[in-house]
Design a protein around this motif. Structure first.
Motif, PDB file in Angstrom:
ATOM      1  N   LEU A  13       0.839  -1.206   0.000  1.00 40.54           N
ATOM      2  CA  LEU A  13       0.000   0.000   0.000  1.00 40.54           C
ATOM      3  C   LEU A  13       0.866   1.244   0.000  1.00 40.54           C
ATOM      4  N   ALA A  14       1.919   1.251   0.808  1.00 38.95           N
ATOM      5  CA  ALA A  14       2.818   2.396   0.878  1.00 38.95           C
ATOM      6  C   ALA A  14       3.515   2.585  -0.469  1.00 38.95           C
ATOM      7  N   LEU A  15       3.918   1.495  -1.090  1.00 39.24           N
ATOM      8  CA  LEU A  15       4.566   1.561  -2.389  1.00 39.24           C
ATOM      9  C   LEU A  15       3.592   2.071  -3.444  1.00 39.24           C
ATOM     10  N   ALA A  16       2.369   1.631  -3.406  1.00 42.64           N
ATOM     11  CA  ALA A  16       1.343   2.085  -4.347  1.00 42.64           C
ATOM     12  C   ALA A  16       1.088   3.574  -4.143  1.00 42.64           C
ATOM     13  N   LEU A  17       1.025   3.989  -2.876  1.00 46.13           N
ATOM     14  CA  LEU A  17       0.814   5.413  -2.582  1.00 46.13           C
ATOM     15  C   LEU A  17       2.009   6.241  -3.052  1.00 46.13           C
ATOM     16  N   ALA A  18       3.202   5.753  -2.857  1.00 48.45           N
ATOM     17  CA  ALA A  18       4.407   6.460  -3.280  1.00 48.45           C
ATOM     18  C   ALA A  18       4.417   6.570  -4.809  1.00 48.45           C
ATOM     19  N   LEU A  19       4.051   5.468  -5.481  1.00 45.84           N
ATOM     20  CA  LEU A  19       4.001   5.479  -6.930  1.00 45.84           C
ATOM     21  C   LEU A  19       2.927   6.455  -7.415  1.00 45.84           C
ATOM     22  N   LEU A  20       1.773   6.438  -6.782  1.00 46.24           N
ATOM     23  CA  LEU A  20       0.682   7.362  -7.122  1.00 46.24           C
ATOM     24  C   LEU A  20       1.120   8.793  -6.882  1.00 46.24           C
ATOM     25  N   LEU A  21       1.826   9.024  -5.781  1.00 41.46           N
ATOM     26  CA  LEU A  21       2.322  10.361  -5.454  1.00 41.46           C
ATOM     27  C   LEU A  21       3.356  10.804  -6.503  1.00 41.46           C
ATOM     28  N   ALA A  22       4.217   9.936  -6.969  1.00 44.72           N
ATOM     29  CA  ALA A  22       5.222  10.268  -7.983  1.00 44.72           C
ATOM     30  C   ALA A  22       4.546  10.622  -9.305  1.00 44.72           C
ATOM     31  N   VAL A  23       3.530   9.822  -9.690  1.00 45.11           N
ATOM     32  CA  VAL A  23       2.797  10.095 -10.934  1.00 45.11           C
ATOM     33  C   VAL A  23       2.101  11.448 -10.828  1.00 45.11           C
ATOM     34  N   GLN A  24       1.466  11.734  -9.706  1.00 37.75           N
ATOM     35  CA  GLN A  24       0.773  13.014  -9.493  1.00 37.75           C
ATOM     36  C   GLN A  24       1.771  14.165  -9.546  1.00 37.75           C
ATOM     37  N   THR A  25       2.931  13.965  -8.932  1.00 35.17           N
ATOM     38  CA  THR A  25       3.959  15.017  -8.922  1.00 35.17           C
ATOM     39  C   THR A  25       4.433  15.292 -10.341  1.00 35.17           C
ATOM     40  N   GLN A  26       4.594  14.206 -11.131  1.00 34.52           N
ATOM     41  CA  GLN A  26       5.031  14.375 -12.512  1.00 34.52           C
ATOM     42  C   GLN A  26       3.961  15.110 -13.318  1.00 34.52           C
ATOM     43  N   ARG A  27       2.697  14.758 -13.131  1.00 37.91           N
ATOM     44  CA  ARG A  27       1.590  15.443 -13.830  1.00 37.91           C
ATOM     45  C   ARG A  27       1.547  16.913 -13.443  1.00 37.91           C
ATOM     46  N   LEU A  28       1.717  17.161 -12.149  1.00 38.73           N
ATOM     47  CA  LEU A  28       1.697  18.548 -11.652  1.00 38.73           C
ATOM     48  C   LEU A  28       2.858  19.341 -12.258  1.00 38.73           C
ATOM     49  N   ALA A  29       4.029  18.729 -12.369  1.00 38.27           N
ATOM     50  CA  ALA A  29       5.196  19.402 -12.961  1.00 38.27           C
ATOM     51  C   ALA A  29       4.930  19.721 -14.430  1.00 38.27           C
ATOM     52  N   LYS A  30       4.304  18.769 -15.161  1.00 36.51           N
ATOM     53  CA  LYS A  30       3.982  19.017 -16.571  1.00 36.51           C
ATOM     54  C   LYS A  30       2.995  20.166 -16.708  1.00 36.51           C
ATOM     55  N   VAL A  31       1.984  20.205 -15.840  1.00 43.00           N
ATOM     56  CA  VAL A  31       0.986  21.272 -15.885  1.00 43.00           C
ATOM     57  C   VAL A  31       1.653  22.620 -15.577  1.00 43.00           C
ATOM     58  N   GLU A  32       2.522  22.635 -14.554  1.00 39.04           N
ATOM     59  CA  GLU A  32       3.206  23.885 -14.198  1.00 39.04           C
ATOM     60  C   GLU A  32       4.121  24.337 -15.337  1.00 39.04           C
ATOM     61  N   THR A  33       4.814  23.392 -15.985  1.00 42.45           N
ATOM     62  CA  THR A  33       5.677  23.725 -17.117  1.00 42.45           C
ATOM     63  C   THR A  33       4.840  24.286 -18.261  1.00 42.45           C
ATOM     64  N   SER A  34       3.717  23.661 -18.515  1.00 38.06           N
ATOM     65  CA  SER A  34       2.820  24.133 -19.577  1.00 38.06           C
ATOM     66  C   SER A  34       2.331  25.544 -19.277  1.00 38.06           C
ATOM     67  N   HIS A  35       1.930  25.778 -17.998  1.00 34.24           N
ATOM     68  CA  HIS A  35       1.472  27.115 -17.600  1.00 34.24           C
ATOM     69  C   HIS A  35       2.609  28.130 -17.712  1.00 34.24           C
ATOM     70  N   ALA A  36       3.823  27.736 -17.352  1.00 33.56           N
ATOM     71  CA  ALA A  36       4.973  28.643 -17.433  1.00 33.56           C
ATOM     72  C   ALA A  36       5.268  28.995 -18.891  1.00 33.56           C
ATOM     73  N   LYS A  37       5.189  27.970 -19.784  1.00 36.46           N
ATOM     74  CA  LYS A  37       5.424  28.234 -21.201  1.00 36.46           C
ATOM     75  C   LYS A  37       4.352  29.164 -21.763  1.00 36.46           C
TER      76      LYS A  37
END
Length: 166
Positions: A13-37
Motif C-alpha cells: 500500500l505504501a509503495l502504491a501510494l508512493a508510486l501514485l504520489l510520484a505520478v501526481q507530482t510528474q503530472r503537476l510538474a507538466k501542468v506547471e511547465t505548460s502554464h509557465a510556457k
C-alpha cells in the motif's frame, strides 16, 4: 499470520501510494511547465505589442515634429512676404504722393511746361539728325563689309593661283 506477513500489505500500500504520489507530482510538474510556457509566450506577445506601439508613437512624434517644423517655416516665409509687401506698398504710396506733388508743381508752372516743350523739340531735332547720321554710317559699314568680302574672295583666288603655280 505472522508479523512479517502483515507488513507486506502495508508495504504494498505504501509503495502504491508512493508510486501514485510520484505520478501526481510528474503530472503537476507538466501542468506547471505548460502554464509557465504559456505565460512566457503571453509575456513575449505583450512585449512585442508594447514595442510595436512604442515604435508607432515614436514615428508619430517624428512626423508631428516635421509637420510643426514645416508649418513654422511656412509661417515665417509668409510673414516675410507680408513684410515685403507692406514695404512695397509704402514705397508705392510714397511714389504716388511724390508724383502728385510734381504734377501739381508742373501744372502750376506754365513757364516750366513751355521750357520742357522747347527742350523736347530740340531733343527731337537732335534725334532726327542722329538718326540720319546713323543711317549714313550704316551705309558706310555695309560698303566696307562688301569690300572686305570682295577682298577675301580675291585673296582666296590669289592663293589658289599661287598653289597651282608652285
Amino acid at each position: 499470520m505472522t508479523g512479517a506477513s502483515r507488513i507486506w500489505p502495508w508495504l504494498a500500500l505504501a509503495l502504491a501510494l508512493a508510486l501514485l504520489l510520484a505520478v501526481q507530482t510528474q503530472r503537476l510538474a507538466k501542468v506547471e511547465t505548460s502554464h509557465a510556457k504559456a505565460a512566457a509566450a503571453q509575456a513575449q506577445k505583450a512585449q512585442a505589442a508594447t514595442e510595436k506601439k512604442a515604435e508607432a508613437v515614436v514615428e508619430h512624434g517624428a512626423a508631428q515634429q516635421e509637420n510643426t517644423h514645416d508649418y513654422t517655416h511656412e509661417m515665417a516665409r509668409l510673414e516675410a512676404g507680408r513684410t515685403a509687401d507692406a514695404a512695397r506698398i509704402a514705397g508705392l504710396q510714397h511714389d504716388i504722393r511724390s508724383a502728385a506733388t510734381r504734377n501739381a508743381q508742373l501744372a502750376s508752372d506754365a513757364a516750366a511746361c513751355r521750357g520742357l516743350a522747347d527742350q523736347h523739340q530740340r531733343l527731337a531735332a537732335l534725334a532726327a539728325e542722329g538718326a540720319g547720321l546713323v543711317g549714313g554710317l550704316s551705309g558706310l559699314v555695309q560698303k566696307r563689309d562688301a569690300q572686305v568680302i570682295l577682298l577675301r574672295g580675291q585673296i582666296a583666288a590669289d592663293r589658289t593661283l599661287l598653289e597651282q603655280l608652285n
